[in-house]
Structure formats: structure tokens, C-alpha cells
Design a protein around this motif. Structure first.
Motif, PDB file in Angstrom:
ATOM      1  N   PRO A 191      30.808  37.725  24.855  1.00  0.00           N
ATOM      2  CA  PRO A 191      31.938  38.410  25.433  1.00  0.00           C
ATOM      3  C   PRO A 191      31.938  39.923  25.010  1.00  0.00           C
ATOM      4  N   TYR A 192      31.601  40.842  25.856  1.00  0.00           N
ATOM      5  CA  TYR A 192      31.648  42.372  25.542  1.00  0.00           C
ATOM      6  C   TYR A 192      32.531  43.172  26.381  1.00  0.00           C
ATOM      7  N   GLY A 193      32.206  43.625  27.152  1.00  0.00           N
ATOM      8  CA  GLY A 193      32.945  44.611  28.045  1.00  0.00           C
ATOM      9  C   GLY A 193      34.008  43.848  28.840  1.00  0.00           C
ATOM     10  N   LEU A 194      35.243  44.618  29.148  1.00  0.00           N
ATOM     11  CA  LEU A 194      36.326  43.773  29.794  1.00  0.00           C
ATOM     12  C   LEU A 194      36.807  44.919  30.783  1.00  0.00           C
ATOM     13  N   GLN A 195      37.128  44.554  32.007  1.00  0.00           N
ATOM     14  CA  GLN A 195      37.826  45.206  33.124  1.00  0.00           C
ATOM     15  C   GLN A 195      38.685  44.212  33.910  1.00  0.00           C
ATOM     16  N   VAL A 196      39.585  44.616  34.415  1.00  0.00           N
ATOM     17  CA  VAL A 196      40.498  44.144  35.466  1.00  0.00           C
ATOM     18  C   VAL A 196      40.701  44.890  36.777  1.00  0.00           C
ATOM     19  N   ASP A 197      40.348  44.338  37.789  1.00  0.00           N
ATOM     20  CA  ASP A 197      40.498  45.095  39.105  1.00  0.00           C
ATOM     21  C   ASP A 197      41.681  44.786  39.583  1.00  0.00           C
ATOM     22  N   ASN A 198      42.083  45.567  40.828  1.00  0.00           N
ATOM     23  CA  ASN A 198      43.378  45.751  41.428  1.00  0.00           C
ATOM     24  C   ASN A 198      43.709  44.630  41.879  1.00  0.00           C
ATOM     25  N   LEU A 199      42.916  43.340  42.298  1.00  0.00           N
ATOM     26  CA  LEU A 199      43.211  42.192  42.537  1.00  0.00           C
ATOM     27  C   LEU A 199      43.381  41.088  41.437  1.00  0.00           C
ATOM     28  N   GLY A 200      43.419  41.543  40.149  1.00  0.00           N
ATOM     29  CA  GLY A 200      43.912  40.805  39.150  1.00  0.00           C
ATOM     30  C   GLY A 200      42.372  39.718  38.674  1.00  0.00           C
ATOM     31  N   ARG A 201      41.264  40.271  39.270  1.00  0.00           N
ATOM     32  CA  ARG A 201      40.216  39.579  38.403  1.00  0.00           C
ATOM     33  C   ARG A 201      39.690  40.248  37.196  1.00  0.00           C
ATOM     34  N   LEU A 202      39.427  39.576  36.138  1.00  0.00           N
ATOM     35  CA  LEU A 202      38.980  39.835  34.999  1.00  0.00           C
ATOM     36  C   LEU A 202      37.566  39.671  34.855  1.00  0.00           C
ATOM     37  N   TYR A 203      36.769  40.563  34.525  1.00  0.00           N
ATOM     38  CA  TYR A 203      35.468  40.588  34.493  1.00  0.00           C
ATOM     39  C   TYR A 203      35.114  41.023  32.913  1.00  0.00           C
ATOM     40  N   SER A 204      34.158  40.047  32.584  1.00  0.00           N
ATOM     41  CA  SER A 204      33.595  40.241  31.201  1.00  0.00           C
ATOM     42  C   SER A 204      32.044  40.145  31.059  1.00  0.00           C
ATOM     43  N   THR A 205      31.454  41.254  30.637  1.00  0.00           N
ATOM     44  CA  THR A 205      29.873  41.028  30.387  1.00  0.00           C
ATOM     45  C   THR A 205      29.638  40.212  29.289  1.00  0.00           C
ATOM     46  N   GLN A 206      28.575  39.482  29.474  1.00  0.00           N
ATOM     47  CA  GLN A 206      28.290  38.435  28.239  1.00  0.00           C
ATOM     48  C   GLN A 206      26.912  38.940  27.567  1.00  0.00           C
ATOM     49  N   LEU A 207      27.002  39.980  26.652  1.00  0.00           N
ATOM     50  CA  LEU A 207      25.786  40.682  26.155  1.00  0.00           C
ATOM     51  C   LEU A 207      24.534  39.825  25.786  1.00  0.00           C
ATOM     52  N   THR A 208      24.843  38.759  25.025  1.00  0.00           N
ATOM     53  CA  THR A 208      23.467  37.991  24.734  1.00  0.00           C
ATOM     54  C   THR A 208      22.990  37.007  25.803  1.00  0.00           C
ATOM     55  N   ALA A 209      23.836  36.533  26.703  1.00  0.00           N
ATOM     56  CA  ALA A 209      23.731  35.530  27.716  1.00  0.00           C
ATOM     57  C   ALA A 209      23.195  36.325  28.975  1.00  0.00           C
ATOM     58  N   GLY A 210      23.367  37.663  29.120  1.00  0.00           N
ATOM     59  CA  GLY A 210      22.832  38.413  30.390  1.00  0.00           C
ATOM     60  C   GLY A 210      23.781  37.873  31.470  1.00  0.00           C
ATOM     61  N   THR A 211      24.700  37.678  31.227  1.00  0.00           N
ATOM     62  CA  THR A 211      25.729  37.132  32.434  1.00  0.00           C
ATOM     63  C   THR A 211      27.044  37.926  32.428  1.00  0.00           C
ATOM     64  N   LEU A 212      27.576  37.896  33.778  1.00  0.00           N
ATOM     65  CA  LEU A 212      29.063  38.462  34.149  1.00  0.00           C
ATOM     66  C   LEU A 212      29.850  37.485  34.481  1.00  0.00           C
ATOM     67  N   ALA A 213      31.004  37.312  33.404  1.00  0.00           N
ATOM     68  CA  ALA A 213      32.196  36.166  33.880  1.00  0.00           C
ATOM     69  C   ALA A 213      33.108  36.931  34.712  1.00  0.00           C
ATOM     70  N   ARG A 214      33.653  36.195  35.563  1.00  0.00           N
ATOM     71  CA  ARG A 214      34.810  36.682  36.409  1.00  0.00           C
ATOM     72  C   ARG A 214      35.965  35.795  36.143  1.00  0.00           C
ATOM     73  N   TYR A 215      37.178  36.009  36.086  1.00  0.00           N
ATOM     74  CA  TYR A 215      37.950  35.034  36.066  1.00  0.00           C
ATOM     75  C   TYR A 215      39.181  35.481  36.837  1.00  0.00           C
ATOM     76  N   ASP A 216      39.735  34.842  37.784  1.00  0.00           N
ATOM     77  CA  ASP A 216      40.750  35.187  38.735  1.00  0.00           C
ATOM     78  C   ASP A 216      42.139  34.938  38.084  1.00  0.00           C
ATOM     79  N   THR A 217      42.736  35.946  37.340  1.00  0.00           N
ATOM     80  CA  THR A 217      44.062  35.770  36.774  1.00  0.00           C
ATOM     81  C   THR A 217      45.188  34.982  37.383  1.00  0.00           C
TER      82      THR A 217
END
Length: 178
Positions: free
Chosen positions: A15-41
């Protein structure tokens, strides 16, 4: 975060970069997996999204005013834009894979998208409304630009040179006069 479901021999998802949008969704790039994880806080549900191409090396993303996530692809020279409203990616070419895009920041006032070209000792500015791309070389070499900060009041962009590999640590302010 949801598991990347990659074979152990491919390494950890990192897991690399993190951002939280205005709806409370956390995004995390996953560098070596080539994926984007989204978590509804708020709801506690995680979703794993595959980047548009394998081995893109997603790094430090930024959110624009429309809450779209701009993701620098370190290995490709492209930026992926994830639109959560339609659950889709769009890709824009910023240059060659040798740029080594590392970080993106967006001036929320102007909409300008700034990216580091860490392997090319540069910064890039992209204007979504005109699709203009400006390449700005750093004043000295090497300049392994990693992080960005945007001063919303002045429009100035700040970056710091990394010390790995060996480079004289510096902070640089870029002021673009149109």
C-alpha cells in the motif's frame, strides 16, 4: 483493506498513496500489486480495483474537485483517472516511462494537475480543460523529485529533491507565469 490476491512470489501489495474523498471513501494505491483499494470508512466495506494495465506502479494520487482520483503510473508515463461515479478508469499520457511519475497534486482553485517526473528531474503541469502539458526541468541535476505541495493562494508549486540516490537536498518553488 481487501487482499490483493497475488501469489506470494510477487511480493507484498505494498500500500502506497492514500486519499480520502468527501464521502469518506479511503483510497490506497498498491504499488507492486497494480491495484487500487477502496474502503468505505462509514460502511466498512472494502473493494479492490485492478489498475487499467499490469505493472503500472501506481504511486501517490490526488483528488480533483469532482472527487476523481488521479493516479501517477510510475512505470508507464501515464496517469490513470478513476471516476467513482461510473467505476471506470481513463488514462492520459504524460510522457515516456522514463519520467518515473511519483506524486500528483491538484490545484483545487485552477484545476491544474501537477506531477513529479522523479527519474527525469522535472515537474509536469497538465491542464484538463485545454489538455496542455508543460514539462519543467529542475534547475540542477540530479533532482529526484518525490513530493509536491500546491499553494492555492499563489499557484506556486513546491517540490523537494530526494537524497536517494545521492542528491543535494533542496526545496524548489515553481512559479508559472502565463
Amino acid at each position: 483493506l481487501p487482499p490483493a490476491q497475488r501469489p506470494e512470489n510477487e511480493g507484498l501489495p505494498l500500500p502506497y498513496g492514500l486519499q480520502v474523498d468527501n464521502l469518506g471513501r479511503l483510497y490506497s494505491t498498491q504499488l507492486t500489486a497494480g491495484t487500487l483499494a477502496r474502503y468505505d470508512t462509514r460502511g466498512g466495506k472494502g473493494t479492490l480495483l485492478e489498475m487499467p494495465i499490469e505493472n503500472s506502479g501506481p504511486r501517490r494520487p490526488a483528488l480533483d474537485r469532482a472527487q476523481r482520483l488521479w493516479i501517477p503510473e510510475f512505470n508507464t508515463g501515464y496517469v490513470s483517472i478513476f471516476d467513482p461515479e461510473i467505476e471506470a478508469f481513463e488514462r492520459i499520457r504524460f510522457g515516456s516511462p522514463s519520467l518515473g511519475m511519483y506524486d500528483i497534486e491538484i490545484n483545487q482553485e485552477t484545476g491544474d494537475v501537477w506531477a513529479t517526473g522523479s527519474l527525469a528531474s522535472s515537474l509536469l503541469r497538465y491542464r484538463p480543460d485545454t489538455q496542455d502539458l508543460l514539462h519543467i526541468p529542475m534547475p540542477t541535476e540530479p533532482a529526484f523529485t518525490r513530493h509536491l505541495a500546491v499553494d492555492e493562494r499563489s499557484g506556486d508549486v513546491w517540490t523537494a529533491y530526494s537524497s536517494l540516490p545521492a542528491a543535494k537536498p533542496k526545496a524548489v518553488r515553481v512559479r508559472v507565469v502565463d
